[in-house]
Enzyme design. Structure first.
Site, PDB file in Angstrom:
ATOM      1  N   CYS A  81       0.810  -1.225   0.000  1.00  0.00           N
ATOM      2  CA  CYS A  81       0.000   0.000   0.000  1.00  0.00           C
ATOM      3  C   CYS A  81       0.839   1.269   0.000  1.00  0.00           C
ATOM      4  CB  CYS A  81      -0.927   0.007   1.205  1.00  0.00           C
ATOM      5  SG  CYS A  81      -1.865  -1.513   1.418  1.00  0.00           S
ATOM      6  N   HIS A 322      -9.224   2.713  -2.243  1.00  0.00           N
ATOM      7  CA  HIS A 322      -7.869   2.244  -1.952  1.00  0.00           C
ATOM      8  C   HIS A 322      -7.303   1.402  -3.094  1.00  0.00           C
ATOM      9  CE1 HIS A 322      -4.348   1.057   0.089  1.00  0.00           C
ATOM     10  NE2 HIS A 322      -4.817   0.000   0.755  1.00  0.00           N
TER      11      HIS A 322
END
Length: 380
Positions: A81, A322
């Protein structure tokens, strides 16, 4: 001699589910806006750093070809991420040390064509072998936190309420329905106890870009006071911290030391809230709240958009979405817009100093793949 890095321009695509689009077209949206924002021509770009986790092989080269920049040095970073902000960190350091004068940072991922729900963990990692996807890992964080500090479920839910309310005013956010109440968050489908559906980020597609260069004396350029990146350390039964905490804490310590600042100096933050417990623990690891007190920030209004230190005024991952590689660059764009006073309905009152934190998920028994913390400000 070192150069003072600045963010010249930022841009993003819309964030959502776009399985019909080519992934590079999302990237072009973000890059085109960032180039316009920086007031440069593509020919002024000296290097390109791309952050992507699940981008198809060669996606960076296809983006480069579409931009008409053959021969410009380009490389790809994968740090879960934190891929987008890891790419940004490399660009900042390249400019700081004079390797390049103008670097394009791009974060991009298209998740909707790969996953219909939670990301399937890599089978050869310990987490994958134990069939432990990230919702389960974050749920274990939450269970330990609740057990240690007696946090109420309503305090976890308050983070989702705050961020989803913020997301209503973000035209690029994926989730822009009516903001739920605490009761509605808790009543939504259980995913991994105690985390309900509305406490989890969506599967997303999108891209974000930033142009990093030296100080050119141009109004609107944003000062990079600090950028720190750490890789995960071994994490097992000997570790006293909950998973992921130490990585964020180490990166924050370096960033604050580099900037010569303290957590209370920060006016607004964009942090990695893939799940509600993530925002709570991150704010403690950053030093915004003492241990065991992070869950009080959302219910008390401290982290609200009109609070003392607004957190995730963009809506965060819980609302904006995301797309892993593009998350950090979206956070950067939001903080730059806020510092310039251009965030429209999302604009916070105090906006001289902003912080971005992105933590890459765990794998192979580590306390995270990587974490980047950067501190930005309006030049005086």
């Amino acid at each position: 001699m070192t150069v003072q890095p600045m963010v010249w321009g930022v841009g993003t695509s819309a964030y959502g589910s776009f399985p019909e689009r080519r992934v590079e077209s999302l990237a072009w949206d973000a890059v085109a806006e960032a180039v316009r924002d920086a007031g440069i021509s593509p020919g002024e770009i000296d290097a390109i750093v791309v952050g992507s986790v699940f981008g198809p092989p060669g996606v960076a080269t296809r983006v480069q070809r579409g931009l008409g920049l053959p021969g410009v040095p380009m490389w790809t970073v994968e740090n879960a991420c934190a891929s987008g902000t890891s790419a940004y960190h490399e660009a900042v350091e390249a400019v700081r040390h004079g390797r390049f004068g103008c670097v394009l940072v791009l974060g991009v991922d298209q998740m909707s064509t790969l996953f219909s729900g939670a990301i399937i963990p890599e089978a050869t990692d310990p987490e994958g072998a134990a069939s432990l996807p990230l919702p389960g890992l974050y749920a274990l964080q939450a269970q330990r936190y609740v057990g240690e500090f007696g946090v109420a479920p309503e305090q976890l839910a308050a983070v989702a309420v705050k961020n989803k309310r913020n997301g209503l005013d973000n035209p690029r956010a994926q989730l822009r329905a009516v903001a739920p109440t605490v009761e509605e968050v808790l009543a939504s489908r259980m995913i991994a106890e105690p985390l309900t559906f509305l406490q989890c980020c969506p599967t997303s597609d999108g891209a974000g870009a930033a142009i990093v260069g030296g100080d050119r004396g141009r109004a609107g350029d944003v000062l990079v006071e600090a950028s720190a990146m750490v890789s995960g350390a071994l994490w097992d039964h000997r570790s006293s911290d909950v998973w992921g905490f130490a990585s964020v804490s180490r990166a924050a310590e370096k960033a604050f030391a580099q900037a010569g600042r303290r957590p209370e100096d920060v006016d607004l933050l964009e942090v990695h809230d893939a799940f509600t417990i993530g925002e709570i623990l991150t704010l403690e690891a950053l030093g915004v709240a003492p241990r065991g007190k992070g869950a009080e920030l959302a219910p008390s209004g401290h982290s609200a958009r009109d609070g003392a230190q607004p957190v995730n005024p963009s809506g965060g991952l819980l609302s904006r979405g995301h797309p892993l590689g593009a998350t950090g660059t979206a956070q950067l764009a939001e903080v730059v817009w806020q510092l310039r006073g251009l965030a429209e309905a999302r604009q916070v009152a105090r906006h001289d100093v902003g912080l971005v934190e992105t933590m890459g998920g765990g794998a192979a028994g580590m306390d995270g793949n990587a974490c980047v913390v950067t501190i930005l400000s309006v030049p005086s």
